[in-house]
Write a protein that holds these residues in place. Structure first.
Motif, PDB file in Angstrom:
ATOM      1  N   TYR A  62      15.934  13.650  -0.971  1.00 61.95           N
ATOM      2  CA  TYR A  62      14.404  14.593  -0.440  1.00 61.95           C
ATOM      3  C   TYR A  62      13.551  13.681   1.095  1.00 61.95           C
ATOM      4  O   TYR A  62      13.993  13.053   1.688  1.00 61.95           O
ATOM      5  CB  TYR A  62      12.836  13.849  -1.503  1.00 61.95           C
ATOM      6  N   ASP A  63      13.435  15.554   1.292  1.00 63.44           N
ATOM      7  CA  ASP A  63      12.942  14.768   2.801  1.00 63.44           C
ATOM      8  C   ASP A  63      11.435  16.108   3.090  1.00 63.44           C
ATOM      9  O   ASP A  63      11.921  17.368   3.367  1.00 63.44           O
ATOM     10  CB  ASP A  63      13.979  15.941   3.972  1.00 63.44           C
ATOM     11  N   GLY A  64      10.353  15.690   2.564  1.00 60.32           N
ATOM     12  CA  GLY A  64       9.762  16.245   2.496  1.00 60.32           C
ATOM     13  C   GLY A  64       9.375  16.421   1.343  1.00 60.32           C
ATOM     14  O   GLY A  64       9.369  16.003   0.171  1.00 60.32           O
ATOM     15  N   GLY A  65       7.530  16.718   1.378  1.00 57.58           N
ATOM     16  CA  GLY A  65       6.776  17.087  -0.480  1.00 57.58           C
ATOM     17  C   GLY A  65       6.787  15.872  -1.127  1.00 57.58           C
ATOM     18  O   GLY A  65       6.554  14.401   0.019  1.00 57.58           O
ATOM     19  N   PRO A  66       5.981  15.747  -2.105  1.00 54.90           N
ATOM     20  CA  PRO A  66       5.460  14.409  -2.494  1.00 54.90           C
ATOM     21  C   PRO A  66       5.695  13.456  -2.569  1.00 54.90           C
ATOM     22  O   PRO A  66       5.964  12.506  -2.520  1.00 54.90           O
ATOM     23  CB  PRO A  66       4.625  14.838  -4.225  1.00 54.90           C
ATOM     24  N   VAL A  67       7.132  13.548  -3.180  1.00 56.47           N
ATOM     25  CA  VAL A  67       8.639  12.064  -2.993  1.00 56.47           C
ATOM     26  C   VAL A  67       7.757  11.537  -1.611  1.00 56.47           C
ATOM     27  O   VAL A  67       8.349  10.273  -1.632  1.00 56.47           O
ATOM     28  CB  VAL A  67       9.590  12.222  -3.604  1.00 56.47           C
ATOM     29  N   ASP A  68       8.402  12.560  -0.288  1.00 55.45           N
ATOM     30  CA  ASP A  68       9.249  11.873   0.658  1.00 55.45           C
ATOM     31  C   ASP A  68       7.254  11.511   1.538  1.00 55.45           C
ATOM     32  O   ASP A  68       7.461   9.834   1.760  1.00 55.45           O
ATOM     33  CB  ASP A  68       9.145  12.998   1.836  1.00 55.45           C
ATOM     34  N   GLU A  69       6.107  11.468   1.116  1.00 58.99           N
ATOM     35  CA  GLU A  69       5.453  11.334   1.090  1.00 58.99           C
ATOM     36  C   GLU A  69       5.009   9.660   0.652  1.00 58.99           C
ATOM     37  O   GLU A  69       4.216   8.651   0.963  1.00 58.99           O
ATOM     38  CB  GLU A  69       3.846  12.459   0.713  1.00 58.99           C
ATOM     39  N   MET A  70       5.377  10.234  -0.651  1.00 56.27           N
ATOM     40  CA  MET A  70       4.611   8.275  -2.035  1.00 56.27           C
ATOM     41  C   MET A  70       5.962   7.218  -1.428  1.00 56.27           C
ATOM     42  O   MET A  70       5.657   6.551  -0.548  1.00 56.27           O
ATOM     43  CB  MET A  70       5.225   8.665  -3.583  1.00 56.27           C
ATOM     44  N   LEU A  71       7.279   7.523   0.107  1.00 54.40           N
ATOM     45  CA  LEU A  71       8.274   6.649   0.553  1.00 54.40           C
ATOM     46  C   LEU A  71       7.422   6.016   1.528  1.00 54.40           C
ATOM     47  O   LEU A  71       8.075   4.925   1.933  1.00 54.40           O
ATOM     48  CB  LEU A  71       9.603   7.077   0.903  1.00 54.40           C
ATOM     49  N   GLU A  72       6.820   7.145   2.476  1.00 58.18           N
ATOM     50  CA  GLU A  72       6.249   6.717   3.273  1.00 58.18           C
ATOM     51  C   GLU A  72       5.306   5.511   3.680  1.00 58.18           C
ATOM     52  O   GLU A  72       4.809   5.071   3.876  1.00 58.18           O
ATOM     53  CB  GLU A  72       6.051   8.131   3.918  1.00 58.18           C
ATOM     54  N   ALA A  73       4.233   6.420   2.174  1.00 58.37           N
ATOM     55  CA  ALA A  73       2.861   4.416   2.048  1.00 58.37           C
ATOM     56  C   ALA A  73       3.532   3.393   1.466  1.00 58.37           C
ATOM     57  O   ALA A  73       3.392   2.400   1.449  1.00 58.37           O
ATOM     58  CB  ALA A  73       2.250   5.516   0.344  1.00 58.37           C
ATOM     59  N   ILE A  74       4.437   3.459   0.749  1.00 57.85           N
ATOM     60  CA  ILE A  74       5.585   3.029   0.099  1.00 57.85           C
ATOM     61  C   ILE A  74       6.091   1.794   2.217  1.00 57.85           C
ATOM     62  O   ILE A  74       5.927   0.573   1.487  1.00 57.85           O
ATOM     63  CB  ILE A  74       6.209   2.177  -0.626  1.00 57.85           C
ATOM     64  N   LYS A  75       6.310   2.659   2.427  1.00 55.22           N
ATOM     65  CA  LYS A  75       7.677   2.083   3.683  1.00 55.22           C
ATOM     66  C   LYS A  75       5.667   0.972   4.401  1.00 55.22           C
ATOM     67  O   LYS A  75       6.140   0.012   4.533  1.00 55.22           O
ATOM     68  CB  LYS A  75       7.766   2.753   4.313  1.00 55.22           C
ATOM     69  N   THR A  76       4.940   2.117   4.564  1.00 56.41           N
ATOM     70  CA  THR A  76       3.400   1.310   5.503  1.00 56.41           C
ATOM     71  C   THR A  76       3.463   0.321   4.797  1.00 56.41           C
ATOM     72  O   THR A  76       2.858  -0.406   5.526  1.00 56.41           O
ATOM     73  CB  THR A  76       2.959   2.941   5.363  1.00 56.41           C
ATOM     74  N   ILE A  77       3.035   0.141   3.564  1.00 55.93           N
ATOM     75  CA  ILE A  77       2.780  -1.312   2.538  1.00 55.93           C
ATOM     76  C   ILE A  77       3.094  -2.232   3.065  1.00 55.93           C
ATOM     77  O   ILE A  77       3.285  -3.294   2.964  1.00 55.93           O
ATOM     78  CB  ILE A  77       2.362  -0.148   1.289  1.00 55.93           C
ATOM     79  N   ARG A  78       4.397  -2.481   2.646  1.00 56.11           N
ATOM     80  CA  ARG A  78       5.490  -2.841   2.775  1.00 56.11           C
ATOM     81  C   ARG A  78       5.904  -3.667   4.226  1.00 56.11           C
ATOM     82  O   ARG A  78       5.906  -5.009   4.032  1.00 56.11           O
ATOM     83  CB  ARG A  78       6.955  -2.813   2.416  1.00 56.11           C
ATOM     84  N   ALA A  79       5.557  -2.814   5.306  1.00 57.98           N
ATOM     85  CA  ALA A  79       5.764  -3.108   6.805  1.00 57.98           C
ATOM     86  C   ALA A  79       3.901  -3.995   6.208  1.00 57.98           C
ATOM     87  O   ALA A  79       4.000  -5.034   7.323  1.00 57.98           O
ATOM     88  CB  ALA A  79       5.682  -1.776   7.507  1.00 57.98           C
ATOM     89  N   LYS A  80       2.985  -3.450   6.438  1.00 61.85           N
ATOM     90  CA  LYS A  80       1.494  -3.852   6.301  1.00 61.85           C
ATOM     91  C   LYS A  80       1.881  -5.726   5.838  1.00 61.85           C
ATOM     92  O   LYS A  80       1.527  -6.410   6.813  1.00 61.85           O
ATOM     93  CB  LYS A  80       0.561  -4.114   5.898  1.00 61.85           C
TER      94      LYS A  80
END
Length: 84
Positions: A62-80
């Motif tokens: 996936y590159d875009g859409g809800p799956v990509d958005e969830m992956l980005e959110a997970i990466k952000t939380i992990r980074a924080k």
């Protein structure tokens, strides 16, 4: 390339059976397969059971859409969390 439902099934196999799938399965039954995948990722992450293999599979499909958005959110939380 597998369709969204096959992607869901492959991802499902990479996630611990102890992870709740109630909401992901509801999305799947409603025909919202990309939402189901995003929800499954979220449920696994929330339960602390999201594996790198599962993330890699989702990222590769996936590159875009809800799956990509969830992956980005997970990466952000992990980074924080790793910065804390």
């Amino acid at each position: 390339m597998p369709d969204n439902e096959e992607n869901y099934r492959q991802l499902d196999k990479l996630i611990s059976p102890s992870v709740s799938r109630v909401f992901a399965e509801e999305d799947l039954q409603a025909g919202e397969t990309e939402e189901a995948i995003a929800t499954l990722l979220d449920e696994a992450f929330t339960a602390g059971r999201l594996t790198d293999k599962a993330i890699e599979l989702a990222e590769s499909r996936y590159d875009g859409g809800p799956v990509d958005e969830m992956l980005e959110a997970i990466k952000t939380i992990r980074a924080k969390n790793s910065a804390a």
